[in-house]
Design an enzyme around this catalytic site. Structure first.
Site, PDB file in Angstrom:
ATOM      1  N   LYS A  24     -11.263 -90.954   2.622  1.00  0.00           N
ATOM      2  CA  LYS A  24     -10.575 -91.727   3.678  1.00  0.00           C
ATOM      3  C   LYS A  24      -9.726 -90.815   4.575  1.00  0.00           C
ATOM      4  O   LYS A  24      -9.871 -90.821   5.791  1.00  0.00           O
ATOM      5  CB  LYS A  24      -9.683 -92.790   3.016  1.00  0.00           C
ATOM      6  CG  LYS A  24      -8.665 -93.392   3.971  1.00  0.00           C
ATOM      7  CD  LYS A  24      -7.821 -94.463   3.312  1.00  0.00           C
ATOM      8  CE  LYS A  24      -6.645 -93.979   2.510  1.00  0.00           C
ATOM      9  NZ  LYS A  24      -5.396 -93.746   3.240  1.00  0.00           N
ATOM     10  N   ASN A  25      -8.837 -90.043   3.970  1.00  0.00           N
ATOM     11  CA  ASN A  25      -7.878 -89.306   4.782  1.00  0.00           C
ATOM     12  C   ASN A  25      -8.516 -88.160   5.570  1.00  0.00           C
ATOM     13  O   ASN A  25      -7.993 -87.738   6.593  1.00  0.00           O
ATOM     14  CB  ASN A  25      -6.709 -88.816   3.926  1.00  0.00           C
ATOM     15  CG  ASN A  25      -5.846 -89.993   3.472  1.00  0.00           C
ATOM     16  OD1 ASN A  25      -5.940 -91.094   4.034  1.00  0.00           O
ATOM     17  ND2 ASN A  25      -5.022 -89.793   2.448  1.00  0.00           N
ATOM     18  N   CYS A 119       7.236 -97.862   5.764  1.00  0.00           N
ATOM     19  CA  CYS A 119       6.242 -98.624   5.018  1.00  0.00           C
ATOM     20  C   CYS A 119       6.687 -98.708   3.568  1.00  0.00           C
ATOM     21  O   CYS A 119       7.751 -98.193   3.217  1.00  0.00           O
ATOM     22  CB  CYS A 119       4.861 -97.997   5.143  1.00  0.00           C
ATOM     23  SG  CYS A 119       4.713 -96.452   4.286  1.00  0.00           S
ATOM     24  N   ARG A 124       8.979 -92.574   6.215  1.00  0.00           N
ATOM     25  CA  ARG A 124       7.875 -91.838   6.827  1.00  0.00           C
ATOM     26  C   ARG A 124       8.055 -91.568   8.318  1.00  0.00           C
ATOM     27  O   ARG A 124       7.285 -92.050   9.156  1.00  0.00           O
ATOM     28  CB  ARG A 124       6.547 -92.550   6.550  1.00  0.00           C
ATOM     29  CG  ARG A 124       6.272 -92.669   5.060  1.00  0.00           C
ATOM     30  CD  ARG A 124       4.955 -93.282   4.754  1.00  0.00           C
ATOM     31  NE  ARG A 124       3.835 -92.381   4.967  1.00  0.00           N
ATOM     32  CZ  ARG A 124       2.568 -92.733   4.795  1.00  0.00           C
ATOM     33  NH1 ARG A 124       2.270 -93.955   4.424  1.00  0.00           N
ATOM     34  NH2 ARG A 124       1.604 -91.879   4.994  1.00  0.00           N
ATOM     35  N   ASP A 307      -0.584 -89.287  -4.281  1.00  0.00           N
ATOM     36  CA  ASP A 307      -1.537 -90.404  -4.213  1.00  0.00           C
ATOM     37  C   ASP A 307      -2.148 -90.749  -5.569  1.00  0.00           C
ATOM     38  O   ASP A 307      -2.881 -91.731  -5.687  1.00  0.00           O
ATOM     39  CB  ASP A 307      -2.666 -90.083  -3.213  1.00  0.00           C
ATOM     40  CG  ASP A 307      -2.187 -90.138  -1.773  1.00  0.00           C
ATOM     41  OD1 ASP A 307      -1.072 -90.654  -1.537  1.00  0.00           O
ATOM     42  OD2 ASP A 307      -2.918 -89.668  -0.894  1.00  0.00           O
ATOM     43  N   ARG A 399      -8.093-100.853   1.794  1.00  0.00           N
ATOM     44  CA  ARG A 399      -7.815 -99.748   2.713  1.00  0.00           C
ATOM     45  C   ARG A 399      -8.360 -98.431   2.163  1.00  0.00           C
ATOM     46  O   ARG A 399      -8.576 -97.489   2.926  1.00  0.00           O
ATOM     47  CB  ARG A 399      -6.299 -99.575   2.895  1.00  0.00           C
ATOM     48  CG  ARG A 399      -5.624-100.815   3.369  1.00  0.00           C
ATOM     49  CD  ARG A 399      -4.183-100.564   3.552  1.00  0.00           C
ATOM     50  NE  ARG A 399      -4.027 -99.557   4.606  1.00  0.00           N
ATOM     51  CZ  ARG A 399      -2.926 -99.374   5.294  1.00  0.00           C
ATOM     52  NH1 ARG A 399      -1.874-100.117   5.042  1.00  0.00           N
ATOM     53  NH2 ARG A 399      -2.857 -98.447   6.215  1.00  0.00           N
TER      54      ARG A 399
END
Ligand code: EPU
Length: 420
Positions: A24-25, A119, A124, A307, A399
């Site tokens: 994803k990233n 968030c 952030r 993560d 997500r």
């Protein structure tokens, strides 16, 4: 769309093979980088996730043509776009939208991006990104919730990051590719996603050196060209299935993965008594009856990834002994703890540390995902809890995990998605 939840009946040992999707990233930053050229770029192995859909919407809004082909391939044509604004409606859905700012400044010399809010995992801020753009000569103003930046000519400079931020390193790197002269980013992030973005940019004709080190040097070029690129496997998705195997005492072969990128997790799982066998793009994980408690501290790459912290905490909840988990990257990434406690975990929080006394059994309870990786931790806890766990707000999971319940079901888990 009606809200959905996951119903997980715990207790099944996971066994079998699971294939990992694209990262994803890495996909998000590379999608942003395609704006740097007028040519068409083809991205392969792109994971079809909500975050990727949002990035698709962001760049379409700018006037870029984006098309999915052959399931997982994206064709992006940035020949003729002239909108430089990423609106609040999209940025509020995904902070990663800020990654279009560097490419917009380089291509259109202007960018107007909604300021991402805080968030669930922390405030952030994006100050390092903005300081970087200013160092390259941009005039940056923050007004009415928007960041507006303008520049006549981007000029290379030396930029020192206070923290090796992944996003800031990527954003500055992208802007610097089309700047005049040389840009040096000191204390740069060394993450695989940064390295991949650098490889992608170099394939487009950029001159980026020092990837994977804390000093990245970019010599600006006049023009970049289109490329055909395959996104690397998602190390966090792979790591989550490794823990799913470990926590259920299972036996799972993880395919299409790069074991080199998972070293910190592999070392900790081995310390906890999990058997790990590695081959080129395969990882076999065999969990013991019960893992041993180990301590972890999250750090920028190559340290233990933040993560993976929530998922590792789920494992620690049922370990033999007491573990200490220290979160140093995000100030609030402990939102999963309340729900783990609802499932019978014994966790105390002292500032940035969580002290987890392993229990023999977790018990099912209605719980709620409050962010992506915290949600994954609750799925893992549900896989071993006694009884049936109901996990709501699972849009967070969509997500970052492609076909999560299908993949877990194929490994023998009892998990299904229903309307709330
Ligand atoms: N930070 C600042 N100022 C900045 C930028 C960052 O203070 O200008 C701070 C952050 O608040 C945080 C730390 O620096 O405390 C690290 O943040 P970083 O910039 O490295 O994170 P990011 O680029 O916003 C990416 C991933 C995250 C992942 C982090 C850390 C993307 C789209 N997101 O975020 O992924 O947790 O790096 O590795 O690449 C996830 O996938 O679940 C996820 C949250």
């Amino acid at each position: 769309m009606d809200p959905e939840k996951l119903i997980i009946s715990g207790g099944n040992r996971l066994q079998g093979t699971v294939k990992i999707n694209g990262a994803k990233n890495s996909a998000l930053s590379i999608m942003a980088a395609t704006l740097l050229t007028k040519d068409v770029c083809i991205l392969r192995n792109v994971p079809r996730l909500t975050d990727v859909d949002i990035m698709t919407k962001v760049i379409r809004k700018l006037g870029v043509k984006v098309e999915w082909k052959e399931d997982n391939n994206l064709y992006i044509d940035s020949d003729n776009f002239n909108n430089y604004e990423a609106p609040y409606e999209l940025v509020k859905m995904m902070r990663g939208s800020i990654l279009v700012m560097g490419p917009l400044l380089a291509r259109l010399k202007r960018a107007k991006i909604s300021l991402p809010g805080g968030c669930a995992i922390g405030a952030r801020p994006v100050d390092y990104h903005l300081k970087g753009f200013e160092a390259l000569g941009a005039q940056v103003e923050v007004e009415k919730g928007y960041i507006e930046a303008k520049v006549n000519i981007l000029k290379g400079d030396e930029i020192y990051l206070d923290f090796p931020s992944l996003g800031a390193t990527e954003n500055i790197m992208m802007a610097a590719c089309l700047a005049e002269g040389v840009t040096k980013i000191e204390n740069a992030a060394k993450d695989p996603e940064v390295v991949e973005l650098g490889h992608f940019l170099n394939k487009m004709g950029a001159k980026v050196e020092g990837l994977g080190t804390d000093l990245i040097e970019i010599e600006g070029v006049k023009k970049l060209h289109g490329v055909d690129y395959t996104i690397i496997p998602d190390r966090i998705e792979a790591g989550t299935y490794m823990i799913a195997a470990a926590i259920t005492g299972g036996d799972v072969l993880i395919e299409k993965v790069d074991p080199l990128l998972l070293k910190p997790l592999i070392v900790k799982l081995e310390e906890a008594g999990v058997r790990i066998e590695l081959e080129k793009s395969l990882i076999k994980v065999t969990g013991p009856h019960r893992v041993k408690a180990v301590d972890i501290k999250t750090l920028p790459f190559p340290g233990f990834p933040t993560d993976m912290q929530p998922q590792f905490m789920a494992l620690s909840c049922v370990a033999k002994g007491t573990s200490v988990i220290i979160e140093t990257v995000f100030e609030k990434r402990f939102t999963h703890i309340g729900d783990l406690i609802r499932m019978g975990a014994d966790i105390k929080v002292e500032g940035h540390s969580a002290i987890i006394k392993g229990v023999k059994k977790l018990s099912a309870a209605p719980v709620m995902a409050s962010d992506l990786r915290g949600g994954a931790a609750l799925v893992l806890a549900g896989l071993v809890a006694e009884g049936t766990t109901e996990l709501s707000r699972i849009y967070h999971l969509d997500r970052g995990y492609v076909n999560l319940e299908e993949k877990l079901t194929s490994l023998g888990a009892d998990i299904k998605r229903v309307k709330e």
